[in-house]
Design an enzyme around this catalytic site. Structure first.
Site, mmCIF file in Angstrom:
data_model
loop_
_atom_site.group_PDB
_atom_site.id
_atom_site.type_symbol
_atom_site.label_atom_id
_atom_site.label_comp_id
_atom_site.label_asym_id
_atom_site.label_seq_id
_atom_site.Cartn_x
_atom_site.Cartn_y
_atom_site.Cartn_z
ATOM 1 N N ASN A 207 -39.819 -6.749 21.182
ATOM 2 C CA ASN A 207 -40.417 -5.521 20.670
ATOM 3 C C ASN A 207 -39.376 -4.386 20.631
ATOM 4 O OD1 ASN A 207 -42.476 -3.667 19.745
ATOM 5 N ND2 ASN A 207 -43.952 -5.098 20.609
ATOM 6 N N ARG A 208 -39.821 -3.141 20.558
ATOM 7 C CA ARG A 208 -38.901 -2.051 20.219
ATOM 8 C C ARG A 208 -38.426 -1.244 21.422
ATOM 9 N NH1 ARG A 208 -42.052 -3.040 15.891
ATOM 10 N NH2 ARG A 208 -40.912 -3.144 13.939
ATOM 11 N N HIS B 288 -36.507 -6.647 19.237
ATOM 12 C CA HIS B 288 -36.375 -8.035 19.691
ATOM 13 C C HIS B 288 -34.978 -8.409 20.190
ATOM 14 C CE1 HIS B 288 -40.402 -8.575 18.401
ATOM 15 N NE2 HIS B 288 -40.185 -8.844 17.134
ATOM 16 N N HIS C 169 -42.782 -15.765 19.428
ATOM 17 C CA HIS C 169 -43.068 -15.094 18.172
ATOM 18 C C HIS C 169 -43.623 -16.065 17.116
ATOM 19 C CE1 HIS C 169 -42.707 -11.992 15.112
ATOM 20 N NE2 HIS C 169 -42.252 -11.148 16.024
ATOM 21 N N TYR D 284 -45.943 -17.574 14.352
ATOM 22 C CA TYR D 284 -46.876 -17.081 13.333
ATOM 23 C C TYR D 284 -47.889 -18.199 13.101
ATOM 24 C CZ TYR D 284 -43.486 -13.508 11.785
ATOM 25 O OH TYR D 284 -42.614 -12.441 11.702
ATOM 26 N N ASP E 27 -49.879 -3.828 13.689
ATOM 27 C CA ASP E 27 -48.572 -4.128 14.281
ATOM 28 C C ASP E 27 -48.540 -3.303 15.568
ATOM 29 O OD1 ASP E 27 -46.035 -4.936 14.793
ATOM 30 O OD2 ASP E 27 -45.156 -4.247 12.914
ATOM 31 N N GLN F 95 -49.001 -8.011 21.553
ATOM 32 C CA GLN F 95 -48.699 -7.384 20.277
ATOM 33 C C GLN F 95 -49.402 -8.190 19.191
ATOM 34 O OE1 GLN F 95 -46.697 -4.613 19.826
ATOM 35 N NE2 GLN F 95 -46.392 -4.602 17.605
ATOM 36 N N GLU G 254 -48.282 -11.843 20.463
ATOM 37 C CA GLU G 254 -47.101 -11.929 21.312
ATOM 38 C C GLU G 254 -47.447 -11.335 22.679
ATOM 39 O OE1 GLU G 254 -44.092 -9.727 19.030
ATOM 40 O OE2 GLU G 254 -45.352 -10.146 17.320
#
Ligand code: BGC
Length: 389
Positions: A119-120, A145, A220, A222, A290, A327, A354
């Site tokens: 993440n950020r 990430h 991560h 999908y 998001d 997330q 996540e």
């Protein structure tokens, strides 16, 4: 086969190591060991990175014929073949057929282990014990990430396959040197995947450091429960065990607020179609979900975080975690990457759940801490289970 003898070729050379076969002892009426259940993780060469490093692929199978494939680049969950309500198998996670696909710009961290800090991190900067650290910015003004070149999704991990209690798995290890991607401390990371007979993929994370450092590992993957490459996930129904979420600014950094979901499009306390309210979210790049959700369970014990139902296939994904957050990302930035078997991954055709600490925790004193100190162990378990109803 009725035999009490081990076949001669049982000890196979796998990935440079001897693989230990698993024997399920079945004693039949005649009192002898019959039909030994030989289960072995299959290991194959998946290809080579542009740096010339060989990447192994591991195939796990359970007694229901569910198949999971993992690759050592990024300790990645690359395939997961599970039955739908009629027993038809589909691969429900995104990925590529070769290493070049994973190395391409089309790879939005598909199935990878994200870190050192998933993440950020706002402004690509943080301080620990008064010392400032600067990271590469790879997402506008922020770090996403774990950085640009040697984040954990991009490096090749060492894999060791195992069979334990009739279940197959792979233990991946990577030692990130002090200073890699700007993070302090030599970090020894372990990510262990186990495919269980309850059609679960269990991911156990573990790490230790020799200097205080931030850490936030996640997977991560999908998912599209109708099969990866199906056109949308907006028809999937989602439930989140979260009464609160962390609102974000225009660069997707949390504002610091912990806000109630009640009365907002973030209220998934009961099942809602993902598409029902997604277009109300227009304030940030990519629009759509998001966001980090603050899970109701904050005990560090494994608890249900999320459930996703796909009415078409009847598949239901349940997500359990020991982490305080999850997330939800619904593929807002997907633009039609060509994945496995030539399938196309279009806008909002995959969703990620996540499990992790909250974004930018290292700069947010009110969020649970992500600092790992020497002598302490980072631990995190995430279980993804897919059933049908
Ligand atoms: C983030 C998204 C990002 C994506 C990258 C997600 O975890 O929340 O903003 O675009 O990863 O694939």
């Amino acid at each position: 086969m009725a035999s009490t003898q081990q076949p001669q070729n049982l000890r196979r050379h796998i990935g440079g190591r001897q693989a230990r076969p698993f024997w399920g002892a079945i004693v039949c009426g005649c009192g002898v060991l019959c039909s030994p259940m030989f289960a072995e993780v299959k290991v194959a060469d998946f290809g080579t990175t542009t740096d010339g490093i060989a990447v192994k692929q591991y195939t796990l199978t359970n007694s229901h014929g569910v198949v999971v494939k993992l690759i050592a680049r990024g300790a990645t969950l690359a395939e997961w073949h599970v039955p739908d309500q009629h027993g038809n198998m589909d691969d429900v996670v995104f990925g590529f057929d070769d290493v070049a696909g994973y190395e391409s710009k089309d790879n939005g961290y598909f199935g990878a282990t994200a870190g050192r800090v998933a993440n950020r991190i706002a402004g690509g900067k943080f301080k620990i014990d008064g010392q400032e650290y600067t990271l590469a910015k790879n997402d506008g003004p922020n770090t996403l990430h774990g950085g640009l070149q040697r984040s954990l999704d991009k490096v090749v991990w060492e894999g060791q396959s195992f069979e334990k209690n009739g279940e197959q798995g792979v233990a991946f290890k990577y030692v990130s040197p002090d200073g890699e991607e700007g993070f302090p401390g030599k970090l020894t990371c372990r990510v262990t995947y186990t495919l269980t007979d309850k059609n679960e993929v269990r991911i156990d994370y573990n790490a230790a450091t020799d200097k205080a450092t931030p850490i936030n590992l996640t997977n991560h993957a999908y998912f599209n429960l109708s099969g990866a490459g199906s056109p949308t996930i907006l028809d999937h129904e989602l439930m989140l065990a979260a009464d609160h979420y962390t609102p974000i600014d225009e660069t997707l950094i949390p504002t610091g607020q912990i806000a109630p979901v009640a009365g907002t499009p973030f209220d998934f306390r009961e099942f809602h179609k993902i598409g029902a309210r997604v277009d109300q979210l227009t304030d940030q790049p990519g629009k759509g979900y998001d966001h980090n959700f603050v899970l109701n369970s904050q005990t560090g014990k494994l608890a249900l975080a999320a459930k996703v139902r796909d009415p078409k296939s009847g598949r239901v994904l349940s997500v359990y975690t020991t982490e305080p957050g999850v997330q939800l990302y619904v593929g807002n930035f997907l633009t039609g990457a060509k994945g496995k078997g030539g399938k196309t991954y279009n806008h909002r055709s995959g969703l990620c759940l996540e499990t992790q600490h909250y974004p930018d925790s290292i700069n947010q004193p009110k969020f649970p801490s992500v600092i790992l100190r020497p002598g302490k162990t980072y631990q995190h378990t995430c279980v993804y289970q897919i059933a049908t109803e």
